[in-house]
Scaffold this active site. Structure first.
Site, mmCIF file in Angstrom:
data_model
loop_
_atom_site.group_PDB
_atom_site.id
_atom_site.type_symbol
_atom_site.label_atom_id
_atom_site.label_comp_id
_atom_site.label_asym_id
_atom_site.label_seq_id
_atom_site.Cartn_x
_atom_site.Cartn_y
_atom_site.Cartn_z
ATOM 1 N N SER A 1 -7.459 10.130 -2.404
ATOM 2 C CA SER A 1 -7.402 8.788 -1.820
ATOM 3 C C SER A 1 -6.080 8.092 -2.096
ATOM 4 O O SER A 1 -5.861 6.980 -1.608
ATOM 5 C CB SER A 1 -8.552 7.935 -2.370
ATOM 6 O OG SER A 1 -8.511 7.886 -3.786
ATOM 7 N N HIS B 1 -8.374 12.480 4.057
ATOM 8 C CA HIS B 1 -9.088 11.510 3.238
ATOM 9 C C HIS B 1 -10.282 10.926 3.986
ATOM 10 O O HIS B 1 -10.123 10.145 4.940
ATOM 11 C CB HIS B 1 -8.130 10.383 2.824
ATOM 12 C CG HIS B 1 -8.780 9.329 1.988
ATOM 13 N ND1 HIS B 1 -8.411 8.006 2.036
ATOM 14 C CD2 HIS B 1 -9.809 9.402 1.090
ATOM 15 C CE1 HIS B 1 -9.171 7.312 1.207
ATOM 16 N NE2 HIS B 1 -10.018 8.137 0.624
ATOM 17 N N GLU C 1 -8.409 9.456 7.196
ATOM 18 C CA GLU C 1 -6.949 9.398 7.182
ATOM 19 C C GLU C 1 -6.407 10.823 7.093
ATOM 20 O O GLU C 1 -6.816 11.584 6.217
ATOM 21 C CB GLU C 1 -6.442 8.596 5.977
ATOM 22 C CG GLU C 1 -6.740 7.114 6.045
ATOM 23 C CD GLU C 1 -6.303 6.375 4.788
ATOM 24 O OE1 GLU C 1 -5.868 5.227 4.913
ATOM 25 O OE2 GLU C 1 -6.413 6.955 3.671
ATOM 26 N N ASN D 1 -6.313 2.262 1.142
ATOM 27 C CA ASN D 1 -6.302 1.912 -0.278
ATOM 28 C C ASN D 1 -5.071 1.114 -0.679
ATOM 29 O O ASN D 1 -5.111 0.362 -1.662
ATOM 30 C CB ASN D 1 -6.440 3.159 -1.142
ATOM 31 C CG ASN D 1 -7.881 3.633 -1.196
ATOM 32 O OD1 ASN D 1 -8.801 2.852 -1.040
ATOM 33 N ND2 ASN D 1 -8.083 4.918 -1.415
#
Length: 301
Positions: free
Chosen positions: A129, A150, A162, A200
């Site tokens: 992540s 991800h 992602e 993130n």
């Protein structure tokens, strides 16, 4: 367009290896199997892999009860999943996906072993992540076939994936990875290999700032979460979400972003560090910003 269509065709009905049978690995396995892929789900502890398959069985049964899927489809998905603790059966896999804990040393050991069985045209992917894809790729035999993939938790529910090419990732591998994610019914965003990627890089600093707000005494846990649910129209408050993600994971991501950018604005909140040091990691330990021993979560502050 022809190349993209070819990539999509290649992504269908392939064997997928998944290393790590925790919440993320099990979720990826469920979605891949339900989408028609054969899945080899491995963990260093065979019991963990079997527990993961039992969890998948329960989740699929609930979907059958709710008439979201047919019983025959659920049975077929389960039949496509095999578990174990050996990497050798993944020698025919089109993708091997690492879904272990967010620890770069652990991941590096997994990649070293997975590379020994990776087929000549297969792709090695990490579900990281936040960790640099380029840096991790430098430790594998063929960095051109290494990519970030991800998923978001819970994988069967969250639509987003992602795809993160590293500096050495080939265009073909990027396109095949995107096609594979789309074959699972996911929506894909491409991200440059920057600390935290897209989601993130935005989300974790917000959570971290909420912890700073709590630590400064500006507001209590319940009020911080209520303010963000109602004022920002978020489905969960940031501290609720931190407990769901795992406070140790939140801390590790903040440290990766801070180290990768060198920017002090990404410094982890001291209270977040303190909770992790206390072993209060959120839902998975029964206590984080909330206590989970009763029928309803109770704020710890």
């Amino acid at each position: 367009m022809a190349d993209v269509a070819h990539a999509k065709e290649q992504a269908l009905s392939k064997t997928i290896g998944i290393i790590g049978a925790g919440q993320m690995g099990a979720g990826i396995a469920q979605v891949a199997a339900a989408s028609g892929h054969k899945v080899i789900l491995v963990d260093r502890e065979p019991a963990i892999a079997e527990k993961a398959k039992a969890g998948i069985t329960k989740r699929l049964a609930r979907l059958v009860e709710k008439e979201k899927i047919a019983l025959a489809d659920a049975d077929a998905a389960l039949a496509r999943i095999r578990t174990g603790n050996e990497y050798a059966p993944m020698a025919d896999a089109a993708f091997i996906i690492e879904a272990a804990t967010e620890n770069e040393q652990v991941k590096a050991m997994i990649f070293a072993e997975a590379a020994k069985v990776l087929a000549t045209d297969a792709i090695l992917a990490s579900n990281t992540s936040s960790i640099s894809i380029t840096r991790m790729a430098a430790g594998v035999p063929d960095p051109s076939r290494f990519v970030g993939l991800h998923f978001f938790n819970p994988v069967p529910v969250m639509k987003l994936v992602e795809v993160i090419p590293g500096l050495a990732t080939s265009t073909d591998v990027r396109d095949r990875t995107r096609a594979f994610a789309e074959s699972l019914g996911k929506e894909v965003v491409l991200s440059e290999d920057e600390p935290g990627f897209v989601v993130n890089r935005i989300l974790l600093p917000m959570i971290n700032e909420a912890v700073f707000v709590l630590g400064s005494g500006t507001a209590a846990i319940a009020d911080i979460d209520k303010a963000c649910r109602l004022g920002l129209a978020h489905p969960m408050g940031p501290l609720e979400l931190a407990d769901f993600i795992g406070l140790d994971t939140c801390l590790e991501i903040m440290r990766v972003i801070h180290a990768g950018t060198g920017d002090s604005k990404y410094r982890a909140a001291p209270l977040l560090v303190k909770y992790v040091e206390a072993g209060w990691l959120g839902r998975k330990t029964g206590k984080g910003f909330y206590e989970y021993s009763g029928d309803e979560p109770v704020p710890t502050r």
